[in-house]
Design an enzyme around this catalytic site. Structure first.
Site, PDB file in Angstrom:
ATOM      1  N   GLY A 223      10.418  15.038   7.864  1.00  0.00           N
ATOM      2  CA  GLY A 223      10.082  15.356   6.649  1.00  0.00           C
ATOM      3  C   GLY A 223       9.370  16.741   6.773  1.00  0.00           C
ATOM      4  N   ALA A 294       0.179  14.489  10.272  1.00  0.00           N
ATOM      5  CA  ALA A 294       0.431  13.102  10.205  1.00  0.00           C
ATOM      6  C   ALA A 294      -0.018  12.275   9.157  1.00  0.00           C
ATOM      7  CB  ALA A 294       0.371  12.356  11.598  1.00  0.00           C
ATOM      8  N   LYS A 300      -0.812  -0.500  -2.608  1.00  0.00           N
ATOM      9  CA  LYS A 300      -1.259  -1.634  -3.303  1.00  0.00           C
ATOM     10  C   LYS A 300      -2.404  -1.297  -4.293  1.00  0.00           C
ATOM     11  CE  LYS A 300       1.313  -5.690  -1.854  1.00  0.00           C
ATOM     12  NZ  LYS A 300       2.469  -5.027  -2.348  1.00  0.00           N
ATOM     13  N   TYR A 358      -5.000   5.577   0.151  1.00  0.00           N
ATOM     14  CA  TYR A 358      -4.596   7.100   0.201  1.00  0.00           C
ATOM     15  C   TYR A 358      -5.475   8.017  -0.438  1.00  0.00           C
ATOM     16  CZ  TYR A 358      -0.752  10.531   0.675  1.00  0.00           C
ATOM     17  OH  TYR A 358       0.092  11.594   0.962  1.00  0.00           O
TER      18      TYR A 358
END
Lengths: 452, 428
Positions: A223, A294, A300, A358
């Protein structure tokens, strides 16, 4: 992949028939973005340069454009189309003088060529001195951000604040913003500040601004990380590609492709910083650039999130980087002018349902670069972050259609960015000539509506 | 003749792919695929993309006829410069170590500055040959002078001819499989089932601990989704191994099982060797030096020596030439073809009668400190893709010596055909 292969609408919109159909049904018509290739000119068309009275930056811009062999004009003419519209607003010292923006841009804004560049230069409001000047300089942001939303054809608009005394260190930033390297960056505000004389670096060859530099890139197997490795290698760097042992196969492929090295390392391991530092010390005697790319997601909603999903994301995306930075700074491995560039996220700015972990980690990255800017600068280095918006990767390709389309279109360029767009931005921040940019977060989001 | 300057050959590092069980994740990978992957991982680790190396020496035990230039083809498919020469070596399970000896010797003699040794094997993609009778008929038909003669020749093909001849893990001169041969030695040396199972369980536990410690992070590159040796059973135990039925030799008194014998495996390994100056110029580490090697063979066909007993003879000769005793090593790497092969080796060197009668020594060769033996596990746990084992062991031992910072290590590998390849490494 230098063209956007995943976006069907982008293909249709640039087909003669598809273009008309989309226009009639009111769908957005994204334009293909021009991207930089080695050997291409800095900017592939005439640039119109305007200056408000008492501006400090006209000479710097003229010098850059002349060196780059660009066709620079001061007369807009009546029909000429422009690839670049650059306006030095640094001399504006009160709101009445903002009319200069209207006078310069109004007649020519519709004459911007595809993938054109609008750049307004100013003085950081906090350094403008008098109150009216600070107000007027701050007002430039609103102008530039609106122009970014009005531009068509893949054109972008940026505001570059150059501190008094930093006129000689803004070249790499001007070049980045003028060139197709900044294809998916729009509506951004970048500050360039003065640096000690020994940190004013001018590359021998602007086509390979990272030549001779050793860069470590985490998450390099796939990516965006792989795109960073390729872009850095293209720009002349020797790339130490770092990723988990489990990704070793793909990692070796990337390392061999870019003529670099593969280091299989779990960045969350207690001895990971020491191992990477040992590696670069043994093989290269030091390190010039550290790219923290990284990252993981474990999405969730907060109510449904397991503890390990929270812990893993914070650990990989934030805590590991903090430990690496501490070790980089205390070991003295980072050579002047050192660079640390971290990948944050638009989500870290705006927040996102289902991504409390996140977004926390990515907002923490912003805090990290801001908090470390001063101690890092003491060592002749800089630390900055990029915040990607919707980037076309395997991860976003796996999203459900609705959110994916929304993510793609809700920005001024009506399309997603490519991994190389993030990589180009990181390469600019990692360049030895970019000493004046420190502690900043630059979004690579096509001027997304989210969090703007 | 100009005098030959001998210098030390350095082991810079290694790379292998995890070893897979037969017909597992690598079932569709060829020897060439696996060797190329192992080479590319090595190139990536040491930043050698596009470099011309002195040579690459590798080989496979089970080989298709199309792989007549296996290693060279792997080099051409790798990230190395296509100007890197390569050749194949085939010495059964000794292949990987034998290639290391070749490359190390050329470096020592100044013929090359750097090289890669290695090996690969697959039992999943093993060659299957035509039935020998059918092959002869086809060859004769091909050589026929007229169409009629060709038809007449082909008419001799019988239904039974379609049964192919598959490669067997058996000695051509005795018809016995390797396991059956070792069963004879196991009985002769009275190695008990319990000893073998304890030894095998320890091998798994030691390999698992090495993985946990990250020992293989810079020795291995994952392949086709496999990140660890597939055969590894961290939770195995003596009790679990004791439940397995014996599989080799006469049932009465049989002790060798699938648990205390190495499984058939697929995999590849590589080792990077160089002169010290070559490594230094590139700021590459030197893990260890290659000191010396000795290969031996025994007459297992006519004599009464075991098929896998050749290392028992090679090591004493190697020690004598280097003025060393068996106890003068910090690490011992004895390839675990079977638990009983390792245990037999230890017992023979402690046995005054064997040492006097067979080795001509006045006293036993000595005892190996078990705490220094295969400290990170070996073939019983990792698996044993025949030609790939040597490279695995050389790289493992070199890193062990580097981590310790001093000392020397002994390698002993038994091989089919009654052969044994042994070597000494020394810490850099």
């Amino acid at each position: 992949m230098s063209t956007n292969e995943r976006d069907l609408l982008l293909k249709v919109a640039n087909h003669p028939v598809g273009k008309q159909v989309l226009g009639r049904i009111g769908l957005p018509r994204p334009a293909p973005l021009e991207r930089w290739q080695p050997g291409r000119p800095l900017i592939s068309g005439p640039v119109l340069l305007g200056e408000a009275p008492a501006g400090r930056l006209g000479d710097a811009v003229r010098k850059v454009l002349a060196e780059a062999g660009s066709d620079t004009r001061s007369d807009p003419g009546t029909t000429e189309r422009f690839k670049g519209l650059v306006f030095d607003a640094s001399g504006i010292s009160g709101s009445g003088e903002l009319k200069a923006l209207y006078d310069f841009f109004h007649p020519v804004i519709r004459r911007t060529l595809p993938s054109g560049r609008v750049i307004v230069l100013g003085t950081p409001p906090e350094e403008a001195g008098a109150v009216p000047a600070a107000i007027a300089q701050r007002a430039l942001e609103g102008f530039v951000r609106s122009v970014g939303k009005e531009l068509r054809g893949g054109a972008t608009a940026q505001l570059l604040y150059v501190s008094p005394g930093a006129e000689d260190v803004c070249e790499s930033t001007l070049r980045f913003l003028l060139s197709p390297r900044s294809a998916y960056v729009s509506g951004q505000v970048v500050r360039v500040r003065p640096v000690p004389d020994d940190l004013v670096v001018v590359p021998d060859d602007w086509d390979v601004p990272l030549r001779g530099r050793v860069a470590a890139v985490t998450g390099a197997a796939r990516g965006i990380g792989a795109a960073i490795a390729r872009t850095f290698a293209r720009d002349g760097a020797h790339v130490v590609c770092v990723d988990l042992a489990a990704q070793g196969d793909a990692l070796a492929g990337v390392a061999n492709e870019v003529g670099g090295e593969a280091v299989q390392l779990d960045i969350t391991a207690a001895d990971a910083p020491e191992r990477l530092i040992d590696h670069v010390r043994t093989r290269h005697g030091g390190l010039d650039v550290m790219v923290h790319n990284a990252g993981i997601t474990r999405d969730k909603t907060l109510a449904n999130m397991r503890e390990d999903a929270w812990t893993a994301v914070i650990e990989v995306n934030l805590a590991a980087q903090e430990r690496f930075n501490d070790a980089l700074l205390s070991s003295g491995i980072l050579r002047r002018p050192g660079r640390i560039v971290s990948v944050s996220s638009m989500v870290g700015i705006a927040g996102q349902r289902g991504q409390t972990n996140y977004a926390t980690s990515k907002a923490g990255i912003i805090g990290m670069v801001q908090a470390l800017a001063a101690p890092v600068a003491e060592r002749g280095a800089t630390i900055n972050a990029v915040a990607p918006g919707f980037i076309e990767t395997d991860m976003t390709a796996a999203m459900p259609f609705g959110p994916r389309e929304a993510g793609r279109r809700m920005n001024s360029l009506s399309q997603g960015g490519l991994p190389v767009d993030v990589a180009e931005t990181i390469a600019w921040l990692a360049g030895p000539a970019t000493s004046g940019v420190n502690g900043q977060v630059v979004r690579v989001c096509g001027q997304s509506l989210v969090g703007a | 003749m100009s005098p030959v300057q001998v210098r030390r050959a350095a082991i810079v590092g290694g790379n292998r792919i995890p070893f897979a069980r037969a017909n597992g994740p690598y079932a569709r990978a060829s020897n060439q695929d696996m060797l190329t992957a192992a080479l590319d991982g090595l190139v990536g680790r040491f930043g050698l993309a596009g470099e011309r190396l002195g040579e690459v020496a590798a080989g496979a035990v089970l080989k298709h006829s199309r792989d007549f230039n296996l290693t060279r083809e792997a080099v051409l498919g790798s990230a190395l410069a296509p100007e890197t020469p390569a050749y194949d070596v085939q010495q059964a399970c000794g292949t990987g170590l034998e290639t290391t000896i070749h490359v190390a010797n050329k470096i020592a003699l100044g013929q090359i500055e750097c090289g890669v040794s290695g090996g690969v094997d697959t039992v999943s993609d093993a060659p299957i040959e035509l039935n020998d009778d059918l092959r002869r008929i086809l060859l004769r038909a091909n050589a026929a002078r007229s169409p009629l003669e060709r038809i007449a020749t082909l008419a001799r093909v019988r239904p039974g001819h379609v049964i192919p001849s598959t490669p067997r893990n058996a000695e051509p001169r005795t018809g016995l499989s390797m396991g059956e041969h070792q069963d004879l030695s196991t009985r002769r040396w009275e190695i008990t089932r319990r000893e073998q199972d304890e030894y095998a369980a320890a091998s798994h536990h030691k390999l698992a601990a090495a993985y946990e410690a990250g020992f293989f992070d810079d020795l291995m590159t994952p392949y086709l989704g496999l990140t660890r040796d597939q055969n590894l059973r961290p939770d195995t135990s003596v009790d679990k191994l004791a439940a397995l039925p014996p599989v080799f030799g006469e049932r009465e008194g049989a002790t060798m099982t699938a648990g205390n014998s190495t499984p058939l495996s697929d995999g590849a390994s590589t080792v990077l060797l160089a002169s010290e100056s070559w490594a230094q110029e590139r700021s590459l580490p030197v893990l260890a030096y290659f000191v010396d090697a000795e290969t031996a063979a025994v007459d297992f066909v006519h004599g009464d020596e075991g098929l896998l007993a050749a290392p028992l003879y090679a090591v004493p000769r190697l020690l004598q030439r280097n003025g060393l005793g068996l106890g003068d090593f910090d690490f011992y790497e004895i390839h675990e073809a079977f638990a009983s092969q390792v245990l037999m080796t230890l017992r023979a060197w402690e046995d005054p009668v064997f040492c006097k009668e067979r080795l001509g020594l006045d006293s036993p060769l000595g005892t190996i400190d078990r705490d220094r033996l295969n400290v990170n596990g070996s073939s019983l746990a990792a698996g044993h893709p025949f030609a790939a084992t040597g490279g695995r062991i050389v790289a493992t031992l070199a890193k062990l010596l580097h981590d310790k910072g001093s000392g020397r290590g002994l390698i002993s590998i038994c091989a089919a055909g009654g052969q044994g390849v042994t070597a000494i490494l020394e810490a850099a």
